[in-house]
Motif scaffolding. Sequence first.
Motif, PDB file in Angstrom:
ATOM      1  N   LEU A   1       0.785  -1.134   0.056  1.00  0.00           N
ATOM      2  CA  LEU A   1       0.001   0.000   0.016  1.00  0.00           C
ATOM      3  C   LEU A   1       0.948   1.270   0.066  1.00  0.00           C
ATOM      4  O   LEU A   1       0.401   2.398  -0.506  1.00  0.00           O
ATOM      5  CB  LEU A   1      -1.176  -0.206   1.203  1.00  0.00           C
ATOM      6  CG  LEU A   1      -2.225  -0.908   1.001  1.00  0.00           C
ATOM      7  CD1 LEU A   1      -2.943  -1.258   2.413  1.00  0.00           C
ATOM      8  CD2 LEU A   1      -2.988  -0.582  -0.157  1.00  0.00           C
TER       9      LEU A   1
ATOM     10  N   VAL B   1       1.584   2.033  -3.426  1.00  0.00           N
ATOM     11  CA  VAL B   1       0.602   2.392  -4.238  1.00  0.00           C
ATOM     12  C   VAL B   1       0.475   3.855  -3.969  1.00  0.00           C
ATOM     13  O   VAL B   1       0.067   4.604  -4.640  1.00  0.00           O
ATOM     14  CB  VAL B   1      -0.902   1.662  -3.611  1.00  0.00           C
ATOM     15  CG1 VAL B   1      -2.134   2.372  -4.150  1.00  0.00           C
ATOM     16  CG2 VAL B   1      -0.673   0.126  -4.194  1.00  0.00           C
TER      17      VAL B   1
ATOM     18  N   PRO C   1      -0.017   5.996  -7.172  1.00  0.00           N
ATOM     19  CA  PRO C   1      -1.291   5.294  -7.330  1.00  0.00           C
ATOM     20  C   PRO C   1      -1.662   5.246  -8.971  1.00  0.00           C
ATOM     21  O   PRO C   1      -2.131   4.233  -9.167  1.00  0.00           O
ATOM     22  CB  PRO C   1      -2.018   6.410  -6.600  1.00  0.00           C
ATOM     23  CG  PRO C   1      -1.381   7.788  -6.672  1.00  0.00           C
ATOM     24  CD  PRO C   1       0.158   7.367  -6.508  1.00  0.00           C
TER      25      PRO C   1
ATOM     26  N   TRP D   1      -0.281   1.694 -10.094  1.00  0.00           N
ATOM     27  CA  TRP D   1      -0.750   0.591  -9.442  1.00  0.00           C
ATOM     28  C   TRP D   1      -2.293   0.426  -9.779  1.00  0.00           C
ATOM     29  O   TRP D   1      -2.490  -0.793  -9.550  1.00  0.00           O
ATOM     30  CB  TRP D   1      -0.365   0.494  -7.997  1.00  0.00           C
ATOM     31  CG  TRP D   1       0.956   0.259  -7.696  1.00  0.00           C
ATOM     32  CD1 TRP D   1       1.847   1.251  -7.354  1.00  0.00           C
ATOM     33  CD2 TRP D   1       1.489  -0.814  -7.505  1.00  0.00           C
ATOM     34  NE1 TRP D   1       3.074   0.868  -7.090  1.00  0.00           N
ATOM     35  CE2 TRP D   1       2.820  -0.777  -7.044  1.00  0.00           C
ATOM     36  CE3 TRP D   1       1.128  -2.389  -7.578  1.00  0.00           C
ATOM     37  CZ2 TRP D   1       3.687  -1.885  -6.911  1.00  0.00           C
ATOM     38  CZ3 TRP D   1       2.008  -3.327  -7.108  1.00  0.00           C
ATOM     39  CH2 TRP D   1       3.500  -3.021  -7.031  1.00  0.00           C
ATOM     40  N   VAL D   2      -3.214   1.414  -9.639  1.00  0.00           N
ATOM     41  CA  VAL D   2      -4.415   1.333  -9.582  1.00  0.00           C
ATOM     42  C   VAL D   2      -4.963   2.021 -10.723  1.00  0.00           C
ATOM     43  O   VAL D   2      -4.862   3.387 -10.957  1.00  0.00           O
ATOM     44  CB  VAL D   2      -5.027   1.966  -8.227  1.00  0.00           C
ATOM     45  CG1 VAL D   2      -6.403   1.842  -8.298  1.00  0.00           C
ATOM     46  CG2 VAL D   2      -4.405   1.244  -7.065  1.00  0.00           C
TER      47      VAL D   2
ATOM     48  N   ARG E   1      -7.046   5.390 -10.761  1.00  0.00           N
ATOM     49  CA  ARG E   1      -7.109   5.741  -9.154  1.00  0.00           C
ATOM     50  C   ARG E   1      -8.372   5.416  -8.715  1.00  0.00           C
ATOM     51  O   ARG E   1      -8.825   5.991  -7.517  1.00  0.00           O
ATOM     52  CB  ARG E   1      -6.749   7.183  -8.907  1.00  0.00           C
ATOM     53  CG  ARG E   1      -5.517   7.465  -9.319  1.00  0.00           C
ATOM     54  CD  ARG E   1      -5.088   9.094  -9.260  1.00  0.00           C
ATOM     55  NE  ARG E   1      -3.817   9.252  -9.755  1.00  0.00           N
ATOM     56  CZ  ARG E   1      -2.601   9.962  -8.982  1.00  0.00           C
ATOM     57  NH1 ARG E   1      -3.230  10.632  -7.980  1.00  0.00           N
ATOM     58  NH2 ARG E   1      -1.668  10.307  -9.490  1.00  0.00           N
TER      59      ARG E   1
ATOM     60  N   LEU F   1      -8.655  -0.858  -6.528  1.00  0.00           N
ATOM     61  CA  LEU F   1      -7.530  -1.466  -5.258  1.00  0.00           C
ATOM     62  C   LEU F   1      -8.111  -2.274  -4.394  1.00  0.00           C
ATOM     63  O   LEU F   1      -7.456  -3.249  -4.097  1.00  0.00           O
ATOM     64  CB  LEU F   1      -7.262  -0.214  -4.353  1.00  0.00           C
ATOM     65  CG  LEU F   1      -6.504  -0.177  -3.194  1.00  0.00           C
ATOM     66  CD1 LEU F   1      -4.995  -0.671  -3.533  1.00  0.00           C
ATOM     67  CD2 LEU F   1      -6.698   0.958  -2.489  1.00  0.00           C
TER      68      LEU F   1
ATOM     69  N   SER G   1     -14.455   0.481   0.122  1.00  0.00           N
ATOM     70  CA  SER G   1     -14.098   1.251  -1.175  1.00  0.00           C
ATOM     71  C   SER G   1     -15.266   1.858  -1.576  1.00  0.00           C
ATOM     72  O   SER G   1     -15.049   3.384  -1.924  1.00  0.00           O
ATOM     73  CB  SER G   1     -13.619   0.208  -2.342  1.00  0.00           C
ATOM     74  OG  SER G   1     -14.846  -0.677  -2.615  1.00  0.00           O
TER      75      SER G   1
ATOM     76  N   ILE H   1      -8.772   8.140  -3.736  1.00  0.00           N
ATOM     77  CA  ILE H   1      -7.430   7.505  -3.341  1.00  0.00           C
ATOM     78  C   ILE H   1      -6.747   8.293  -1.961  1.00  0.00           C
ATOM     79  O   ILE H   1      -6.229   7.724  -0.927  1.00  0.00           O
ATOM     80  CB  ILE H   1      -6.705   7.342  -4.301  1.00  0.00           C
ATOM     81  CG1 ILE H   1      -5.592   6.127  -4.034  1.00  0.00           C
ATOM     82  CG2 ILE H   1      -5.943   8.395  -4.934  1.00  0.00           C
ATOM     83  CD1 ILE H   1      -5.705   5.137  -5.028  1.00  0.00           C
TER      84      ILE H   1
END
Length: 124
Positions: A24, A27, A31, A34-35, A38, A43, A91, A106
């Motif tokens: 994390l 991330v 971000p 990775w995601v 966002r 995630l 989320s 995020i």
Amino acid sequence: MTEAEMARRAPKQPAEMRDVYDLLEEVRLRPGMWVRDRSLQHLDSMLFGYRVALAVHGAEESFDFCNPGAQSAFDAWLARRMGEQTSLGWSTVIEREAEASGRSAIELFFELLDEFRAERDEQR
């Protein structure tokens, strides 16, 4: 981790990560890498995959984001923090809160994650 520390720190390679919180932090640092978009939904899916990998490989790791058949530690904390119970998952709750307040979902997630970890560490 402060913004200045994040700006100075080089990214870790996956083999250097010890647990989900190391992931994390990567991330948080990048971000968009990775995601997708966002999105906290993405995630959440990534963390679910992490949880499945732990189970498949029999890895012992405390995991606060998914608890099959029960509410996760992070979901329970967030429900208390936000003052509402929901079955939608962390989320969705955070994305709705971010939209209502005009903030980045995020960024709000990482603020709340820092609060969650600080409170959990205080209790230990």
